[in-house]
Design a protein around this motif. Sequence first.
Motif, mmCIF file in Angstrom:
data_model
loop_
_atom_site.group_PDB
_atom_site.id
_atom_site.type_symbol
_atom_site.label_atom_id
_atom_site.label_comp_id
_atom_site.label_asym_id
_atom_site.label_seq_id
_atom_site.Cartn_x
_atom_site.Cartn_y
_atom_site.Cartn_z
ATOM 1 N N GLU A 7 -6.911 6.737 -14.572
ATOM 2 C CA GLU A 7 -8.301 6.288 -14.619
ATOM 3 C C GLU A 7 -9.146 7.020 -13.587
ATOM 4 O OE1 GLU A 7 -11.625 4.005 -15.824
ATOM 5 O OE2 GLU A 7 -9.648 4.209 -16.754
ATOM 6 N N ALA A 8 -8.574 7.225 -12.387
ATOM 7 C CA ALA A 8 -9.326 7.863 -11.306
ATOM 8 C C ALA A 8 -9.536 9.351 -11.582
ATOM 9 C CB ALA A 8 -8.587 7.668 -9.981
ATOM 10 N N ALA A 9 -8.547 9.988 -12.225
ATOM 11 C CA ALA A 9 -8.622 11.422 -12.529
ATOM 12 C C ALA A 9 -8.932 12.235 -11.273
ATOM 13 C CB ALA A 9 -9.668 11.692 -13.614
ATOM 14 N N GLY A 10 -8.379 11.805 -10.163
ATOM 15 C CA GLY A 10 -8.602 12.503 -8.899
ATOM 16 C C GLY A 10 -7.632 11.991 -7.861
ATOM 17 N N PRO A 11 -7.759 12.434 -6.599
ATOM 18 C CA PRO A 11 -6.779 12.083 -5.567
ATOM 19 C C PRO A 11 -6.964 10.694 -4.956
ATOM 20 C CG PRO A 11 -8.451 13.531 -4.655
ATOM 21 C CD PRO A 11 -8.750 13.419 -6.118
ATOM 22 N N THR A 12 -8.080 10.009 -5.263
ATOM 23 C CA THR A 12 -8.376 8.733 -4.610
ATOM 24 C C THR A 12 -8.539 7.622 -5.641
ATOM 25 O OG1 THR A 12 -9.506 9.843 -2.783
ATOM 26 C CG2 THR A 12 -9.960 7.502 -3.078
ATOM 27 N N VAL A 13 -7.849 6.507 -5.378
ATOM 28 C CA VAL A 13 -7.953 5.321 -6.239
ATOM 29 C C VAL A 13 -8.685 4.227 -5.467
ATOM 30 C CG1 VAL A 13 -6.631 3.405 -7.234
ATOM 31 C CG2 VAL A 13 -5.954 5.759 -7.708
ATOM 32 N N SER A 14 -9.734 3.684 -6.060
ATOM 33 C CA SER A 14 -10.442 2.547 -5.476
ATOM 34 C C SER A 14 -10.227 1.330 -6.369
ATOM 35 C CB SER A 14 -11.933 2.851 -5.355
ATOM 36 O OG SER A 14 -12.513 3.011 -6.642
ATOM 37 N N ALA A 15 -10.746 0.184 -5.929
ATOM 38 C CA ALA A 15 -10.523 -1.065 -6.663
ATOM 39 C C ALA A 15 -11.030 -0.985 -8.095
ATOM 40 C CB ALA A 15 -11.189 -2.221 -5.919
ATOM 41 N N PRO A 19 0.813 -1.234 0.000
ATOM 42 C CA PRO A 19 0.000 0.000 0.000
ATOM 43 C C PRO A 19 0.839 1.272 0.000
ATOM 44 C CG PRO A 19 -0.915 -1.605 1.527
ATOM 45 C CD PRO A 19 0.416 -2.135 1.103
ATOM 46 N N GLU A 20 1.885 1.323 0.829
ATOM 47 C CA GLU A 20 2.709 2.527 0.888
ATOM 48 C C GLU A 20 3.452 2.768 -0.434
ATOM 49 O OE1 GLU A 20 4.354 5.978 2.067
ATOM 50 O OE2 GLU A 20 2.727 4.857 3.042
ATOM 51 N N LEU A 21 3.997 1.690 -1.015
ATOM 52 C CA LEU A 21 4.680 1.833 -2.303
ATOM 53 C C LEU A 21 3.703 2.295 -3.384
ATOM 54 C CD1 LEU A 21 6.868 -1.401 -2.212
ATOM 55 C CD2 LEU A 21 7.726 0.945 -2.154
ATOM 56 N N ALA A 22 2.501 1.759 -3.361
ATOM 57 C CA ALA A 22 1.502 2.141 -4.368
ATOM 58 C C ALA A 22 1.127 3.609 -4.225
ATOM 59 C CB ALA A 22 0.255 1.259 -4.231
ATOM 60 N N ARG A 23 0.948 4.062 -2.983
ATOM 61 C CA ARG A 23 0.638 5.480 -2.769
ATOM 62 C C ARG A 23 1.787 6.371 -3.266
ATOM 63 N NH1 ARG A 23 -2.155 3.407 1.941
ATOM 64 N NH2 ARG A 23 -0.199 3.285 3.104
ATOM 65 N N ARG A 24 3.009 5.905 -3.021
ATOM 66 C CA ARG A 24 4.184 6.684 -3.422
ATOM 67 C C ARG A 24 4.305 6.746 -4.954
ATOM 68 N NH1 ARG A 24 9.035 4.163 -0.672
ATOM 69 N NH2 ARG A 24 7.785 4.714 1.148
ATOM 70 N N PHE A 25 4.106 5.600 -5.601
ATOM 71 C CA PHE A 25 4.234 5.569 -7.063
ATOM 72 C C PHE A 25 3.103 6.330 -7.757
ATOM 73 C CE2 PHE A 25 6.487 1.214 -6.617
ATOM 74 C CZ PHE A 25 7.674 1.852 -6.308
ATOM 75 N N GLY A 26 1.889 6.244 -7.191
ATOM 76 C CA GLY A 26 0.740 6.863 -7.860
ATOM 77 C C GLY A 26 0.451 8.280 -7.420
ATOM 78 N N GLY A 27 1.003 8.692 -6.248
ATOM 79 C CA GLY A 27 0.719 10.023 -5.736
ATOM 80 C C GLY A 27 -0.741 10.207 -5.384
ATOM 81 N N VAL A 28 -1.390 9.113 -4.915
ATOM 82 C CA VAL A 28 -2.829 9.152 -4.645
ATOM 83 C C VAL A 28 -3.127 8.497 -3.296
ATOM 84 C CG1 VAL A 28 -3.525 9.128 -7.074
ATOM 85 C CG2 VAL A 28 -3.103 6.969 -5.883
ATOM 86 N N HIS A 29 -4.362 8.682 -2.848
ATOM 87 C CA HIS A 29 -4.866 7.980 -1.673
ATOM 88 C C HIS A 29 -5.545 6.686 -2.132
ATOM 89 C CE1 HIS A 29 -6.822 7.164 2.147
ATOM 90 N NE2 HIS A 29 -7.977 7.067 1.495
ATOM 91 N N LEU A 30 -5.390 5.614 -1.363
ATOM 92 C CA LEU A 30 -5.992 4.323 -1.709
ATOM 93 C C LEU A 30 -7.131 4.001 -0.758
ATOM 94 C CD1 LEU A 30 -2.775 2.137 -2.236
ATOM 95 C CD2 LEU A 30 -4.211 3.138 -4.014
ATOM 96 N N THR A 31 -8.260 3.582 -1.317
ATOM 97 C CA THR A 31 -9.331 3.071 -0.465
ATOM 98 C C THR A 31 -8.959 1.682 0.050
ATOM 99 O OG1 THR A 31 -10.480 2.051 -2.333
ATOM 100 C CG2 THR A 31 -11.048 4.342 -1.819
ATOM 101 N N GLN A 32 -9.677 1.196 1.059
ATOM 102 C CA GLN A 32 -9.358 -0.106 1.629
ATOM 103 C C GLN A 32 -9.517 -1.226 0.610
ATOM 104 O OE1 GLN A 32 -8.058 -0.738 4.776
ATOM 105 N NE2 GLN A 32 -7.701 -2.714 3.799
ATOM 106 N N ASP A 33 -10.565 -1.138 -0.255
ATOM 107 C CA ASP A 33 -10.738 -2.215 -1.242
ATOM 108 C C ASP A 33 -9.616 -2.203 -2.273
ATOM 109 O OD1 ASP A 33 -11.570 0.128 -2.501
ATOM 110 O OD2 ASP A 33 -13.182 -0.847 -3.629
ATOM 111 N N ALA A 75 8.281 -2.845 -11.050
ATOM 112 C CA ALA A 75 8.011 -2.273 -12.373
ATOM 113 C C ALA A 75 6.532 -2.412 -12.725
ATOM 114 C CB ALA A 75 8.885 -2.957 -13.421
ATOM 115 N N GLU A 76 5.953 -3.554 -12.403
ATOM 116 C CA GLU A 76 4.534 -3.767 -12.688
ATOM 117 C C GLU A 76 3.672 -2.860 -11.814
ATOM 118 O OE1 GLU A 76 1.164 -7.354 -12.700
ATOM 119 O OE2 GLU A 76 3.176 -7.733 -11.891
ATOM 120 N N LEU A 77 4.035 -2.721 -10.521
ATOM 121 C CA LEU A 77 3.262 -1.872 -9.611
ATOM 122 C C LEU A 77 3.288 -0.416 -10.083
ATOM 123 C CD1 LEU A 77 1.645 -1.474 -7.012
ATOM 124 C CD2 LEU A 77 3.815 -1.278 -5.766
ATOM 125 N N LYS A 78 4.444 0.062 -10.523
ATOM 126 C CA LYS A 78 4.531 1.444 -11.029
ATOM 127 C C LYS A 78 3.603 1.637 -12.221
ATOM 128 C CE LYS A 78 9.301 2.248 -9.535
ATOM 129 N NZ LYS A 78 10.726 2.427 -9.954
#
Length: 563
Positions: free
Chosen positions: A493-501, A452-466, A481-484
């Motif tokens: 896809e989210a076009a905003g600060p929050t990424v959900s499943a 989760p922390e790496l994903a937030r860092r790579f995407g610059g977004v907030h992640l929902t629990q799902d 490389a795949e996670l990035k």
Amino acid sequence: MGYEIDTRDGVARLRHARELFLTERRLPDDLPPWLSAAWRRSRFAGLDVTRDHVPAVPVPLETPLVRAATPVLAKLAGDLVGLGAAVVLSDGHARVVGCWADEEAVGAHLARIDTRLGADLSEPSTGTNGISHVLDTGGPFVLGGPEHLFELYQNTVCAGAPVTDPVTRKILGAVAVVCELDAPLRVLHAITTTATGAIERELVHATSAHEHRLLQAYLRAGPARNPIAVLDGRTRLVSAAAAGLLRPQDIDTLESYAIEAAREGALPTTELVFDDGVKVHLHPAVPGDSAGVLIVVDPPPPSAERRRARLSLFADAALSGSSPAWRSLERSVARVRTRPMLLLGEPGVGKADVARAVLGDPLVLDAADDDTWLAEVQEALAQPAVLLRHVERLHRSRAARLATLLAGEHPARVIATFTTGTGSVCADVLRTGWSPVEILVPGLRERTADIPELARRFGGVHLTQDAQTTLQRHDWPGNLAELKAVMASAAAEAAGPTVSARHLPGRLRSSAAHPRLTELEKAERQAISDALLTANGNRVQAATLLGIGRATLYRKMRRYGLD
């Protein structure tokens, strides 16, 4: 003719092959590949096949596995009277935690093969056997007589099957029916698989009782007034005070330690300090039961700001993590950071980034299998720090010349990276001629708590629990490389600060709907993938390399999404 242990000719051929291997170190070309590999491993490990005893170690007997298995296997031993068979239970490390024999002759047979509580039946101790092979492969198996390299087992057949945790799907141990070589093998196979199914049903019934014990441990610790948590990999009980001190990634990390404690039978550590200075103490939640950890959090001093207790070696590399696998890597690198290193790992795990974090600003050379590149290396060794990437590309002769260069006198600190699974012999050549410290960089699937922390860092977004759950259930064959790439796509896809499943690729959502693979299942999936690669996609040849039938290979390929 084959090497079947249920035919006289097959046993005779196996005895001849074993004798040939022990005396001349040769193997028949048509010996099953899995058996050839097992015998070779034992030879390389220096197994004393003539030893007349089996090493024993202390083992915990008050475990959920033993409690669930005891009534089932005690009854089974009684049902086997007249068949000349004993029942043996091992833990996940191939150590005997239960023996049942209701006939004097059967007990005498167990004594002859030195099978008793605590006996270490792991492959390094006794060679491949019906328990170690089952735990290694994750499936039922019958192994007997001269298939064993170990002398004590030459007149013994062992039909084993794994016992799997009904919730986590991790292999907890194995059940084996043990008898003399002339037993009806198909009957033994059916008996063991039936017994393991009954044990797994008992484990299901015991799950609710285990959760009740965890709840009692949590309440006794005083959650209303103390910052505490109780975790076991499935259950999370976190007090409000602890939730205010621990970040979500801290709890993920602690859960990883709880899972490791349940798997290993002991806590990997009793104290942990997170990067922001918060210290936690780990205790068994229930005395005598490693499946559950009580976490006690030390609040920071009221007047002091929470600060970093230590600077992660890789903080500037955007790779830092707090999972057990990553902290182990940090410790390994810190111990030898001034010595030459060979960093090994799968594609995309960040080997080069790790090397840059250690070396600072090195001169980087990507390996090329030609003499010009070797000349560049020789010139580069006059620099203070050198990173050699992808040395797996080198053929044996140039790898040997590289090793000679690196082993010579020069001022450079050198780190080389090697991508595993390529079939290259370069690593062996460098080991011999250069002798670097070898460190394995873990794959992302081994760093679940860091995802989760790496994903937030790579995407610059907030992640929902799902979204976090979906990411953590994926196996990440492409690693960082795949996670990035996934997070770049999800952020767009989210076009905003929050990424959900729903913003994640469909293949990740599909894999999240299925149970996460156990470590053995991951290893099996990787072995099948490697065999298919070696065989250039030829499934018949891949099945032969793996030592399994074609139908079995096709079934496993469908299961693991490799078809």
